[in-house]
Design a protein around this motif. Structure first.
Motif, PDB file in Angstrom:
ATOM      1  N   LEU A 184       0.853  -1.184   0.000  1.00  0.00           N
ATOM      2  CA  LEU A 184       0.000   0.000   0.000  1.00  0.00           C
ATOM      3  C   LEU A 184       0.889   1.234   0.000  1.00  0.00           C
ATOM      4  O   LEU A 184       1.757   1.377   0.868  1.00  0.00           O
ATOM      5  N   GLY A 185       0.685   2.119  -0.956  1.00  0.00           N
ATOM      6  CA  GLY A 185       1.387   3.396  -0.980  1.00  0.00           C
ATOM      7  C   GLY A 185       0.420   4.524  -0.695  1.00  0.00           C
ATOM      8  O   GLY A 185      -0.643   4.612  -1.324  1.00  0.00           O
ATOM      9  N   VAL A 186       0.752   5.377   0.257  1.00  0.00           N
ATOM     10  CA  VAL A 186      -0.064   6.548   0.569  1.00  0.00           C
ATOM     11  C   VAL A 186       0.823   7.776   0.433  1.00  0.00           C
ATOM     12  O   VAL A 186       1.913   7.835   1.035  1.00  0.00           O
ATOM     13  N   PHE A 187       0.347   8.763  -0.337  1.00  0.00           N
ATOM     14  CA  PHE A 187       1.178   9.910  -0.687  1.00  0.00           C
ATOM     15  C   PHE A 187       0.457  11.204  -0.314  1.00  0.00           C
ATOM     16  O   PHE A 187      -0.673  11.445  -0.745  1.00  0.00           O
TER      17      PHE A 187
ATOM     18  N   VAL B  51      -4.107  14.144  -1.517  1.00  0.00           N
ATOM     19  CA  VAL B  51      -3.802  12.859  -0.899  1.00  0.00           C
ATOM     20  C   VAL B  51      -4.177  11.755  -1.880  1.00  0.00           C
ATOM     21  O   VAL B  51      -5.292  11.747  -2.420  1.00  0.00           O
ATOM     22  N   GLY B  52      -3.246  10.840  -2.129  1.00  0.00           N
ATOM     23  CA  GLY B  52      -3.515   9.734  -3.033  1.00  0.00           C
ATOM     24  C   GLY B  52      -2.975   8.439  -2.476  1.00  0.00           C
ATOM     25  O   GLY B  52      -2.100   8.433  -1.609  1.00  0.00           O
ATOM     26  N   ALA B  53      -3.494   7.335  -2.980  1.00  0.00           N
ATOM     27  CA  ALA B  53      -3.034   6.026  -2.538  1.00  0.00           C
ATOM     28  C   ALA B  53      -3.125   5.035  -3.678  1.00  0.00           C
ATOM     29  O   ALA B  53      -3.871   5.241  -4.647  1.00  0.00           O
ATOM     30  N   ALA B  54      -2.366   3.951  -3.572  1.00  0.00           N
ATOM     31  CA  ALA B  54      -2.396   2.877  -4.561  1.00  0.00           C
ATOM     32  C   ALA B  54      -2.004   1.586  -3.866  1.00  0.00           C
ATOM     33  O   ALA B  54      -1.348   1.604  -2.818  1.00  0.00           O
ATOM     34  N   PHE B  55      -2.391   0.472  -4.462  1.00  0.00           N
ATOM     35  CA  PHE B  55      -2.094  -0.840  -3.893  1.00  0.00           C
ATOM     36  C   PHE B  55      -1.575  -1.751  -4.991  1.00  0.00           C
ATOM     37  O   PHE B  55      -2.185  -1.869  -6.051  1.00  0.00           O
TER      38      PHE B  55
ATOM     39  N   PRO C 102      -1.093  -3.034 -10.219  1.00  0.00           N
ATOM     40  CA  PRO C 102      -1.904  -2.133  -9.392  1.00  0.00           C
ATOM     41  C   PRO C 102      -3.351  -2.588  -9.338  1.00  0.00           C
ATOM     42  O   PRO C 102      -3.918  -3.048 -10.330  1.00  0.00           O
ATOM     43  N   PHE C 103      -3.946  -2.462  -8.166  1.00  0.00           N
ATOM     44  CA  PHE C 103      -5.368  -2.728  -8.009  1.00  0.00           C
ATOM     45  C   PHE C 103      -6.133  -1.482  -8.440  1.00  0.00           C
ATOM     46  O   PHE C 103      -5.886  -0.388  -7.934  1.00  0.00           O
ATOM     47  N   ARG C 104      -7.094  -1.650  -9.367  1.00  0.00           N
ATOM     48  CA  ARG C 104      -7.788  -0.498  -9.927  1.00  0.00           C
ATOM     49  C   ARG C 104      -9.278  -0.470  -9.610  1.00  0.00           C
ATOM     50  O   ARG C 104      -9.922   0.562  -9.776  1.00  0.00           O
ATOM     51  N   GLY C 105      -9.846  -1.579  -9.189  1.00  0.00           N
ATOM     52  CA  GLY C 105     -11.291  -1.605  -9.058  1.00  0.00           C
ATOM     53  C   GLY C 105     -11.910  -1.357 -10.416  1.00  0.00           C
ATOM     54  O   GLY C 105     -11.482  -1.920 -11.423  1.00  0.00           O
ATOM     55  N   SER C 106     -12.887  -0.454 -10.481  1.00  0.00           N
ATOM     56  CA  SER C 106     -13.484  -0.106 -11.769  1.00  0.00           C
ATOM     57  C   SER C 106     -12.741   1.034 -12.449  1.00  0.00           C
ATOM     58  O   SER C 106     -13.194   1.545 -13.475  1.00  0.00           O
TER      59      SER C 106
END
Length: 336
Positions: free
Chosen positions: A145-148, A153-157, A163-167
């Motif tokens: 998990l990256g939180v920036f 504020v942004g995050a990615a997994f 990368p997890f994108r969902g929809s």
């Protein structure tokens, strides 16, 4: 502005194809090149206000012309890190909270037509985390998990290297519903995380106390009221990390962004607060928390992965990102 004209020789041929990388931030727009999966020794910054003053596509095109004229490197591909929501076509910016002039624009297609090359878009948090997994402090980790914390504020997994994108815009946590005390920066939704834990929120605190933003954490040693506001601000950031972690169950957490790199930022305090928001005792898992190594230049390491996805016709991202200025083939339409 930082720039160097040394080490800008690029190999000839497909393998050495240079990628121009643009990191669109709320304060600055940063330019650099990646070639052979390595950043070239060139950096240039422009003020993001140029995108707010008129047509943002024209402004970006002029910046690209300036960089290409300075470096004599004409890219076939431009990769842009977007601080916001990107549509499922990979081309249209749905919403950029801190650069509203981009909302609704088909940035890839429009800039591609002006620049005469392929323009690919990626969420800034995804691109930064990808760079850190390819060449940074989390190369040996999975389920990251990256939180920036920057202007927004942004995050990615990342899991299994993807990368997890969902929809399409999973973990765009800046607009996550969030109720907290304190003033809200002008023009921001009052009930979202970004209003209380972002660089813009920090700027509002600095303005209220009449201190320079660059030294706000150091100045808190001389003002109890400022120290109280910053303590609340750090708590909100810790809650943001805890909530994002609860959603994706990461094995490793990466923290980054310009706010984290500010002089005097209390990293140890933040770590202690994050520990309090994670189920460490319940799961008996230790906290594996790491700090971004590359800062914004992580996107230079991540850009080749965007191009690889674009070329890999079977990948989900390549089915929604298309070459700017060209219509998708019937085959690609069937894949969408």
């Amino acid at each position: 502005m930082t720039r160097s004209m040394e080490n800008l020789q690029t190999p000839v041929g497909e393998v050495g194809e240079p990628i121009l990388v643009i990191d669109v931030g709320g304060t600055n727009i940063k330019f650099g090149y990646s070639c052979n999966s390595q950043p070239l020794d060139f950096r240039k910054l422009f003020s993001t206000d140029a995108l707010r003053a008129g047509d943002p596509i024209r402004a970006l095109a002029l910046m690209v012309e300036d960089v290409v004229a300075e470096t004599a490197i004409a890219p076939r591909t431009i990769v842009i890190a977007i601080p916001g929501f990107i549509d499922t076509d990979g081309d249209r910016v749905l919403h950029a909270a801190n650069i509203r002039s981009l909302d609704g624009r088909r940035l890839g297609d429009e800039l591609g037509r002006r620049a005469g090359c392929t323009v690919l878009l990626e969420r800034d948090a995804v691109l930064a985390l990808t760079g850190e997994t390819r060449a940074g402090v989390v190369q040996d980790a999975d389920h990251v998990l990256g939180v920036f914390f920057g202007t927004g504020v942004g995050a990615a997994f990342m899991t299994d290297g993807k990368p997890f994108r969902g929809s399409g815009w999973a973990l765009e946590i800046g607009l996550m519903p969030f109720l907290a005390e304190g003033p809200v920066p002008e023009g921001m939704r009052p009930d979202c995380l970004e209003a209380h834990a972002s660089g813009r929120a920090l700027q509002a605190i600095a303005a209220r106390h009449g201190v320079p933003i660059d030294s706000i954490f150091l100045a808190s040693a001389y003002s109890a009221s400022l120290a109280d506001d910053l303590s609340r601000f750090i708590r909100h950031q810790a809650m943001a990390v805890g909530m994002a972690a609860a959603m994706v169950s990461p094995a490793t957490i990466l923290l980054g962004g310009g706010v984290m790199d500010m002089n005097g930022y209390p990293r140890e305090t933040l770590i202690g607060l994050i520990e309090g928001h994670l189920p460490l005792s319940e799961t008996r898992r230790p906290l594996d928390l790491r700090w971004s190594r590359h800062g914004w230049t992580a996107v230079l390491h991540g850009a080749p992965a965007v191009l690889t996805e674009h070329r890999g016709r079977g990948s989900p991202q390549s089915r929604v990102i298309r070459t700017a200025g060209r219509q998708p083939s019937p085959e690609s339409n069937q894949n969408q």
